[in-house]
Design a protein around this motif. Structure first.
Motif, mmCIF file in Angstrom:
data_model
loop_
_atom_site.group_PDB
_atom_site.id
_atom_site.type_symbol
_atom_site.label_atom_id
_atom_site.label_comp_id
_atom_site.label_asym_id
_atom_site.label_seq_id
_atom_site.Cartn_x
_atom_site.Cartn_y
_atom_site.Cartn_z
ATOM 1 N N LEU A 89 8.926 -49.375 -25.623
ATOM 2 C CA LEU A 89 8.693 -50.946 -25.967
ATOM 3 C C LEU A 89 7.154 -51.219 -26.086
ATOM 4 N N ARG A 90 6.790 -51.545 -27.376
ATOM 5 C CA ARG A 90 5.387 -51.709 -27.443
ATOM 6 C C ARG A 90 5.121 -52.927 -26.666
ATOM 7 N N SER A 91 3.878 -52.916 -25.980
ATOM 8 C CA SER A 91 3.611 -54.297 -24.981
ATOM 9 C C SER A 91 2.429 -54.824 -25.950
ATOM 10 N N PRO A 92 2.228 -55.762 -25.542
ATOM 11 C CA PRO A 92 1.202 -56.885 -26.214
ATOM 12 C C PRO A 92 -0.010 -56.130 -25.914
ATOM 13 N N SER A 93 -0.978 -56.413 -27.056
ATOM 14 C CA SER A 93 -2.350 -55.644 -26.886
ATOM 15 C C SER A 93 -3.083 -56.248 -26.004
ATOM 16 N N ALA A 94 -4.255 -55.608 -25.547
ATOM 17 C CA ALA A 94 -5.420 -55.892 -24.620
ATOM 18 C C ALA A 94 -6.027 -57.111 -24.989
ATOM 19 N N ASN A 95 -6.306 -57.630 -26.244
ATOM 20 C CA ASN A 95 -6.690 -58.638 -26.481
ATOM 21 C C ASN A 95 -6.030 -59.949 -26.112
ATOM 22 N N GLN A 96 -4.605 -59.757 -25.787
ATOM 23 C CA GLN A 96 -3.879 -61.138 -25.309
ATOM 24 C C GLN A 96 -4.051 -61.203 -23.877
ATOM 25 N N THR A 97 -3.587 -62.631 -23.212
ATOM 26 C CA THR A 97 -3.735 -62.691 -21.893
ATOM 27 C C THR A 97 -3.273 -61.606 -20.869
ATOM 28 N N ALA A 98 -4.018 -61.587 -19.895
ATOM 29 C CA ALA A 98 -3.804 -60.458 -18.781
ATOM 30 C C ALA A 98 -2.428 -60.766 -18.254
ATOM 31 N N SER A 99 -2.013 -61.845 -18.184
ATOM 32 C CA SER A 99 -0.574 -62.064 -17.306
ATOM 33 C C SER A 99 0.585 -61.695 -18.511
ATOM 34 N N VAL A 100 0.340 -61.920 -19.767
ATOM 35 C CA VAL A 100 1.282 -61.166 -20.489
ATOM 36 C C VAL A 100 1.451 -59.657 -20.523
ATOM 37 N N ALA A 101 0.173 -59.191 -20.768
ATOM 38 C CA ALA A 101 0.046 -57.718 -20.744
ATOM 39 C C ALA A 101 0.594 -56.916 -19.467
ATOM 40 N N MET A 102 0.646 -57.670 -18.399
ATOM 41 C CA MET A 102 0.651 -56.996 -17.211
ATOM 42 C C MET A 102 2.471 -56.719 -16.955
ATOM 43 N N TYR B 112 -1.021 -45.696 -21.758
ATOM 44 C CA TYR B 112 -1.619 -45.910 -22.954
ATOM 45 C C TYR B 112 -1.909 -44.399 -23.518
ATOM 46 N N VAL B 113 -1.643 -44.515 -24.707
ATOM 47 C CA VAL B 113 -1.657 -43.403 -25.646
ATOM 48 C C VAL B 113 -2.387 -43.755 -27.070
ATOM 49 N N GLY B 114 -3.226 -42.462 -27.206
ATOM 50 C CA GLY B 114 -3.843 -42.569 -28.840
ATOM 51 C C GLY B 114 -5.184 -42.611 -28.642
ATOM 52 N N GLU B 115 -5.886 -42.973 -29.805
ATOM 53 C CA GLU B 115 -7.340 -42.874 -29.696
ATOM 54 C C GLU B 115 -7.594 -44.185 -29.652
ATOM 55 N N LYS B 116 -9.055 -44.694 -29.666
ATOM 56 C CA LYS B 116 -9.228 -46.233 -29.481
ATOM 57 C C LYS B 116 -9.033 -46.924 -31.044
ATOM 58 N N PRO C 193 -9.423 -44.951 -17.472
ATOM 59 C CA PRO C 193 -10.335 -45.898 -17.747
ATOM 60 C C PRO C 193 -9.590 -47.310 -18.180
ATOM 61 N N MET C 194 -8.185 -47.131 -18.555
ATOM 62 C CA MET C 194 -7.565 -48.578 -18.954
ATOM 63 C C MET C 194 -6.813 -49.234 -17.609
ATOM 64 N N GLY C 195 -7.123 -48.503 -16.537
ATOM 65 C CA GLY C 195 -6.491 -49.146 -15.464
ATOM 66 C C GLY C 195 -5.093 -48.764 -15.333
ATOM 67 N N GLY C 196 -4.417 -48.191 -16.121
ATOM 68 C CA GLY C 196 -2.970 -47.651 -16.153
ATOM 69 C C GLY C 196 -3.074 -46.160 -16.508
ATOM 70 N N LEU C 197 -1.998 -45.516 -16.553
ATOM 71 C CA LEU C 197 -1.803 -44.303 -16.817
ATOM 72 C C LEU C 197 -2.185 -43.974 -18.224
ATOM 73 N N THR C 198 -3.186 -43.005 -18.473
ATOM 74 C CA THR C 198 -3.565 -42.879 -19.911
ATOM 75 C C THR C 198 -3.238 -41.589 -20.301
ATOM 76 N N ILE C 199 -2.483 -41.302 -21.401
ATOM 77 C CA ILE C 199 -2.123 -40.043 -21.898
ATOM 78 C C ILE C 199 -2.865 -39.724 -23.068
ATOM 79 N N PRO C 200 -3.681 -38.475 -22.844
ATOM 80 C CA PRO C 200 -4.810 -37.851 -24.015
ATOM 81 C C PRO C 200 -4.059 -37.303 -25.248
#
Length: 99
Positions: free
Chosen positions: A16-29, A39-43, A76-83
């Motif tokens: 399930l693709r979550s909302p992007s980081a530029n959306q409100t924090a309450s929705v993204a959480m 969190y996956v991938g490059e910047k 760095p993203m505050g959540g689990l980051t997969i490199p």
């Protein structure tokens, strides 16, 4: 080299693709019970919500080992980051759906 289209489609249903980081924090959480945000991938990194049952699988544990080696326990993203790349992540998840 062939692609198993049904496996790819079912992976996209599970991921399930979550909302992007530029959306409100309450929705993204918002993460449903029994799921985990990664969190996956490059910047810019993409945020996916996956079932916690994936954490016990050997292929996903390999990704967790890579994450530990690269980031330790300070993600760095505050959540689990997969490199890894987004495509590699989807391939791993597709394999989990087939088994």
């Amino acid at each position: 080299m062939g692609f198993r289209l049904p496996a790819i489609l079912s992976a996209k249903k599970i991921l399930l693709r979550s909302p992007s980081a530029n959306q409100t924090a309450s929705v993204a959480m918002e993460v449903p019970k029994g799921y985990l945000a990664v969190y996956v991938g490059e910047k810019p990194m993409k945020r996916f919500v996956i079932p916690v049952s994936y954490l016990n699988t050997p292929s996903f544990q390999d990704l967790l080992i890579q994450a530990e080696e690269e980031f330790g326990y300070d993600h760095p993203m505050g959540g689990l980051t997969i490199p890894c790349s987004e495509n590699m992540f989807i391939d791993v998840i597709s394999g989990l759906n087939c088994s």
